[in-house]
Design an enzyme around this catalytic site. Structure first.
Site, mmCIF file in Angstrom:
data_model
loop_
_atom_site.group_PDB
_atom_site.id
_atom_site.type_symbol
_atom_site.label_atom_id
_atom_site.label_comp_id
_atom_site.label_asym_id
_atom_site.label_seq_id
_atom_site.Cartn_x
_atom_site.Cartn_y
_atom_site.Cartn_z
ATOM 1 N N HIS A 34 1.317 6.023 10.319
ATOM 2 C CA HIS A 34 1.729 4.623 10.449
ATOM 3 C C HIS A 34 2.759 4.551 11.572
ATOM 4 O O HIS A 34 3.854 5.113 11.437
ATOM 5 C CB HIS A 34 2.351 4.122 9.143
ATOM 6 C CG HIS A 34 1.402 4.180 7.994
ATOM 7 N ND1 HIS A 34 0.620 3.116 7.610
ATOM 8 C CD2 HIS A 34 1.066 5.196 7.162
ATOM 9 C CE1 HIS A 34 -0.146 3.467 6.587
ATOM 10 N NE2 HIS A 34 0.111 4.733 6.297
ATOM 11 N N LEU A 35 2.385 3.883 12.664
ATOM 12 C CA LEU A 35 3.328 3.765 13.787
ATOM 13 C C LEU A 35 4.072 2.436 13.776
ATOM 14 O O LEU A 35 5.004 2.258 14.556
ATOM 15 C CB LEU A 35 2.593 3.940 15.127
ATOM 16 C CG LEU A 35 2.004 5.334 15.392
ATOM 17 C CD1 LEU A 35 1.314 5.370 16.757
ATOM 18 C CD2 LEU A 35 3.075 6.427 15.320
ATOM 19 N N ARG A 36 3.634 1.508 12.895
ATOM 20 C CA ARG A 36 4.287 0.187 12.790
ATOM 21 C C ARG A 36 4.212 -0.576 14.109
ATOM 22 O O ARG A 36 3.371 -0.311 14.942
ATOM 23 C CB ARG A 36 5.745 0.326 12.325
ATOM 24 C CG ARG A 36 5.942 1.192 11.094
ATOM 25 C CD ARG A 36 5.206 0.694 9.879
ATOM 26 N NE ARG A 36 5.669 1.373 8.666
ATOM 27 C CZ ARG A 36 4.926 1.516 7.575
ATOM 28 N NH1 ARG A 36 3.668 1.092 7.543
ATOM 29 N NH2 ARG A 36 5.422 2.101 6.511
ATOM 30 N N ASP A 76 0.490 10.888 7.062
ATOM 31 C CA ASP A 76 0.832 9.641 6.374
ATOM 32 C C ASP A 76 2.316 9.309 6.566
ATOM 33 O O ASP A 76 2.954 8.726 5.682
ATOM 34 C CB ASP A 76 0.483 9.678 4.881
ATOM 35 C CG ASP A 76 0.479 8.275 4.262
ATOM 36 O OD1 ASP A 76 0.434 7.296 5.010
ATOM 37 O OD2 ASP A 76 0.540 8.193 3.023
ATOM 38 N N LEU A 105 2.863 6.392 -1.740
ATOM 39 C CA LEU A 105 1.583 6.169 -2.414
ATOM 40 C C LEU A 105 0.474 6.888 -1.651
ATOM 41 O O LEU A 105 0.485 6.829 -0.428
ATOM 42 C CB LEU A 105 1.277 4.674 -2.496
ATOM 43 C CG LEU A 105 2.134 3.916 -3.518
ATOM 44 C CD1 LEU A 105 1.946 2.416 -3.377
ATOM 45 C CD2 LEU A 105 1.779 4.371 -4.945
ATOM 46 N N HIS A 153 -4.989 11.319 2.374
ATOM 47 C CA HIS A 153 -3.810 11.790 1.633
ATOM 48 C C HIS A 153 -4.149 12.126 0.179
ATOM 49 O O HIS A 153 -3.622 11.502 -0.753
ATOM 50 C CB HIS A 153 -2.645 10.806 1.722
ATOM 51 C CG HIS A 153 -2.994 9.344 1.595
ATOM 52 N ND1 HIS A 153 -3.731 8.829 0.571
ATOM 53 C CD2 HIS A 153 -2.677 8.275 2.386
ATOM 54 C CE1 HIS A 153 -3.856 7.528 0.728
ATOM 55 N NE2 HIS A 153 -3.223 7.175 1.819
ATOM 56 N N HIS A 171 -3.686 10.726 10.351
ATOM 57 C CA HIS A 171 -3.284 9.568 9.536
ATOM 58 C C HIS A 171 -1.794 9.307 9.742
ATOM 59 O O HIS A 171 -0.956 10.018 9.201
ATOM 60 C CB HIS A 171 -3.550 9.850 8.044
ATOM 61 C CG HIS A 171 -3.203 8.710 7.138
ATOM 62 N ND1 HIS A 171 -4.047 8.274 6.147
ATOM 63 C CD2 HIS A 171 -2.103 7.916 7.052
ATOM 64 C CE1 HIS A 171 -3.488 7.272 5.501
ATOM 65 N NE2 HIS A 171 -2.293 7.032 6.020
ATOM 66 N N HIS A 179 -8.139 4.759 1.224
ATOM 67 C CA HIS A 179 -6.961 4.902 0.364
ATOM 68 C C HIS A 179 -7.536 4.940 -1.045
ATOM 69 O O HIS A 179 -7.916 3.906 -1.594
ATOM 70 C CB HIS A 179 -5.988 3.729 0.546
ATOM 71 C CG HIS A 179 -4.755 3.889 -0.290
ATOM 72 N ND1 HIS A 179 -3.524 4.187 0.228
ATOM 73 C CD2 HIS A 179 -4.592 3.847 -1.636
ATOM 74 C CE1 HIS A 179 -2.646 4.311 -0.755
ATOM 75 N NE2 HIS A 179 -3.278 4.109 -1.903
ATOM 76 N N ASN A 210 -2.376 -1.176 8.985
ATOM 77 C CA ASN A 210 -1.764 -2.082 7.990
ATOM 78 C C ASN A 210 -0.494 -2.733 8.515
ATOM 79 O O ASN A 210 0.573 -2.644 7.925
ATOM 80 C CB ASN A 210 -1.521 -1.367 6.649
ATOM 81 C CG ASN A 210 -0.529 -0.227 6.733
ATOM 82 O OD1 ASN A 210 -0.388 0.409 7.785
ATOM 83 N ND2 ASN A 210 0.171 0.044 5.639
ATOM 84 N N LYS A 214 -10.554 1.456 7.986
ATOM 85 C CA LYS A 214 -9.742 1.850 6.841
ATOM 86 C C LYS A 214 -9.970 0.942 5.641
ATOM 87 O O LYS A 214 -9.866 -0.282 5.755
ATOM 88 C CB LYS A 214 -8.257 1.809 7.252
ATOM 89 C CG LYS A 214 -7.278 2.133 6.151
ATOM 90 C CD LYS A 214 -7.298 3.597 5.767
ATOM 91 C CE LYS A 214 -6.526 3.872 4.501
ATOM 92 N NZ LYS A 214 -5.274 4.568 4.691
ATOM 93 N N ALA A 262 7.064 2.006 -0.713
ATOM 94 C CA ALA A 262 6.435 3.329 -0.725
ATOM 95 C C ALA A 262 6.255 3.828 0.699
ATOM 96 O O ALA A 262 5.811 3.081 1.567
ATOM 97 C CB ALA A 262 5.082 3.243 -1.410
ATOM 98 N N HIS A 302 9.990 3.251 6.685
ATOM 99 C CA HIS A 302 10.569 1.986 6.234
ATOM 100 C C HIS A 302 12.070 2.118 6.480
ATOM 101 O O HIS A 302 12.619 3.218 6.338
ATOM 102 C CB HIS A 302 10.357 1.775 4.730
ATOM 103 C CG HIS A 302 8.923 1.577 4.334
ATOM 104 N ND1 HIS A 302 8.302 0.355 4.370
ATOM 105 C CD2 HIS A 302 7.997 2.458 3.902
ATOM 106 C CE1 HIS A 302 7.042 0.483 3.965
ATOM 107 N NE2 HIS A 302 6.831 1.749 3.673
#
Ligand code: NCD
Ligand code: ZN
Length: 344
Positions: free
Chosen positions: A15-17, A246, A218, A173, A13, A135, A41, A98, A262, A250
């Site tokens: 987030h690579l953006r 996770d 989150l 998570h 899990h 989630h 996302n 997801k 978050a 940011h």
């Protein structure tokens, strides 16, 4: 023990953006993990196989000549069709779908408003063995933020399992003893990922000496009794629990703001942080199952064959990593010492 060798781990899990942030953070994940389940996302979210193909290309470009393999996910919406699920399954590189309840977290406004609207997609996933990643938080304003996961189990997850008893589900998570107990009491089609920050910190960390935006994620950090349950689950060696960072970068100004985002960035040192936590629990012998075996076994993928070596050699995490336009990224444990270091 000063050196530890384990089968190369995967991150189930992350987030690579996209864009510049992707180019900055993807190499950190690729440095230590052979594969990663990449969250969809983005803005706009990755809802189709076509968008996922294009995103894979951008990720591969961002990691250069690394053998890292991105495992893609589709973002479930009220309108996801059974046909899209069949396409995803055929693609071979989309490994999961997801579920973000609408409004639950970063970029989730296109998420699912009512899970019953997704029955056609879920039926196809159950049939094809394509896992649903959840989630697990309800979003109703009247539910206390710290109770959202426990309420989700009762209100959404249990009814969902009753309607789709063979659907593979990863409870992402997890943050509570309720979730640990739930996962332990269900069949082998239900697994869970656990982050380094939920293992290391309880909710006091968000308020230590002042408001700490870099500890805000989150689902939000919970009480110590919940952290203890997560430590037990992760270090038990139980096949249902596996590594999912996770890591959710940011930039600094979005975190240090009147309404801070978050997400905790941990990809710079994830396996090293997990090793440090497992050592504190006298459970280094269980790290390999959690980090390298249980995830691929759940997803029905081969375990990696390469080996990584960690050395007990304390190092200090940088205070920040620079980004373009004078921005920066504050990493988990910025300025603090981590006991283990990945050497190859
Ligand atoms: C994630 C993000 O920033 O994309 N944030 C977080 O706190 N974990 C979204 C998510 O996984 O909830
Ligand atoms: Zn996430």
């Amino acid at each position: 023990m000063n050196q530890l060798q384990i089968t190369c781990p995967d991150d189930w899990h992350v987030h690579l953006r996209d864009g510049e942030m992707l180019r900055q953070v993807a190499p950190y994940t690729a440095r230590q993990f052979a594969r990663a389940i990449v969250m969809p996302n983005l803005q706009p979210p990755v809802t189709t196989v076509r968008q996922a193909v294009e995103y894979v290309d951008r990720i591969v470009a961002a990691v250069g000549d690394s053998p890292f393999e991105p495992l893609m996910t589709l973002y479930l919406t009220d309108d996801t069709s059974a046909e899209e699920i069949i396409l995803a399954h055929k693609s071979c590189f989309v490994k999961a779908v997801k579920l973000y309840p609408a409004g639950a977290t970063t970029n989730s406004s296109a998420g699912v408003s009512d899970i019953r609207k997704c029955d056609a997609a879920l039926a196809a996933m159950q049939e094809l063995g394509l896992p649903l990643l959840v989630h697990g938080e309800v979003t109703a304003a009247e539910v206390d933020v710290f109770d959202r996961e426990a309420v989700f189990i009762q209100q959404v997850l249990m009814p969902l399992m009753n309607r789709f008893p063979k659907l593979k589900i990863v409870f992402e998570h997890i943050t509570t003893a309720d979730a640990v107990e739930f996962v332990l009491n269900t069949g082998l089609n239900i697994g869970a990922t656990i982050t380094p920050h939920h293992l290391l910190w309880n909710r006091n960390a968000m308020f230590k000496g002042g408001l700490r935006p870099h500890h805000y994620c989150l689902p939000v950090l919970k009480r110590e009794q919940h952290r203890q349950a997560l430590l037990y689950a992760a270090t038990s060696g139980h096949r249902k629990f596996f590594l999912g960072t996770d890591s959710a970068p940011h930039n600094r100004s979005s975190k240090e703001s009147g309404c801070g985002c978050a997400g905790i960035f941990s990809a710079h040192a994830a396996i090293e942080i997990y090793a440090t936590i497992f050592e504190q629990q006298n459970a280094l012998d269980k790290l390999e199952a959690f980090a390298s075996f249980n995830g691929p076994d759940f997803y029905g993928l081969n375990r990696n064959t390469d080996i990584i070596t960690l050395e007990k050699s304390p190092w200090v995490v940088p205070e920040s990593y620079p980004l373009a336009d004078g921005e920066s990224l504050i990493p988990m444990l910025a300025g603090e010492t981590i006991n283990w270091k990945l050497i190859k």
